[in-house]
Write a protein that holds these residues in place. Sequence first.
Motif, PDB file in Angstrom:
ATOM      1  N   UNK A 187      41.494  44.967  42.269  1.00 34.67           N
ATOM      2  CA  UNK A 187      40.059  45.132  42.501  1.00 34.67           C
ATOM      3  C   UNK A 187      39.690  44.814  43.948  1.00 34.67           C
ATOM      4  N   UNK A 188      40.601  45.099  44.861  1.00 36.91           N
ATOM      5  CA  UNK A 188      40.368  44.856  46.289  1.00 36.91           C
ATOM      6  C   UNK A 188      40.563  46.150  47.076  1.00 36.91           C
ATOM      7  N   UNK A 189      39.699  47.142  46.888  1.00 34.64           N
ATOM      8  CA  UNK A 189      39.924  48.437  47.540  1.00 34.64           C
ATOM      9  C   UNK A 189      39.892  48.376  49.071  1.00 34.64           C
ATOM     10  N   UNK A 190      39.264  47.363  49.656  1.00 34.94           N
ATOM     11  CA  UNK A 190      39.195  47.268  51.114  1.00 34.94           C
ATOM     12  C   UNK A 190      40.365  46.492  51.714  1.00 34.94           C
ATOM     13  N   UNK A 191      41.187  45.888  50.881  1.00 30.93           N
ATOM     14  CA  UNK A 191      42.320  45.107  51.377  1.00 30.93           C
ATOM     15  C   UNK A 191      43.366  46.032  51.990  1.00 30.93           C
ATOM     16  N   UNK A 192      44.149  45.523  52.942  1.00 29.87           N
ATOM     17  CA  UNK A 192      45.251  46.332  53.472  1.00 29.87           C
ATOM     18  C   UNK A 192      46.165  46.778  52.341  1.00 29.87           C
ATOM     19  N   UNK A 193      46.814  47.902  52.537  1.00 29.56           N
ATOM     20  CA  UNK A 193      47.649  48.513  51.494  1.00 29.56           C
ATOM     21  C   UNK A 193      48.714  47.566  50.957  1.00 29.56           C
ATOM     22  N   UNK A 194      49.341  46.792  51.806  1.00 32.49           N
ATOM     23  CA  UNK A 194      50.427  45.906  51.374  1.00 32.49           C
ATOM     24  C   UNK A 194      49.932  44.467  51.267  1.00 32.49           C
TER      25      UNK A 194
END
Length: 189
Positions: A23-30
């Motif tokens: 639920x962290x769509x803005x987090x970096x991909x990795x």
Amino acid sequence: MTALPDWMRPPREEGWLADDLDHLPEAPRHTELIDGVLILMMSPQRWWHGEIVDSLKSALKEVAPSGFRVGREMTVRLDERNRPEPDLVVTTAPFVPDVTWFAPEDVQLVVEVVSPESAHRDRAVKPRKYAEAGIPHYWCVEEENGAPVVHVFELEKECRQYAPAGIFREQLKRPVPFEIAIDLDALVG
């Protein structure tokens, strides 16, 4: 100093949980979770690292028997507060397109390719956590004069710790988790 974006604030007083990563769509991909702490991959990836991961994934897929799948950069939900993202995972889980993590009981091998920013986690933190979760095989790939060196570990089930099973240069041959023969020099050639 700039303010933290809202998504970086834990959703509860006791911190982050494994399911929060979905639920962290803005987090970096990795983004990983280690001991309830978000680990954000912010440094640029080295070409050597990407080549080794891609080539090793292809080599493992070539020799993996039916019932085994090789995944890249998928998290493993070890417990409520730990969801690391190995570079490669060999799993027996069936393919489900929307899955975002694997359960440790479905993972037969995790592979970490060491980068300068992840060296301590790849050599000390993650192996301990993977072993405690019961993952049978762990490989740590290091760079030696531009060539890959694979440190192989097997789980000692009684004490849930990894025992060294060999250091491989040029060729890697293993009977577990299935018959594996990989020309390590060809991974970057």
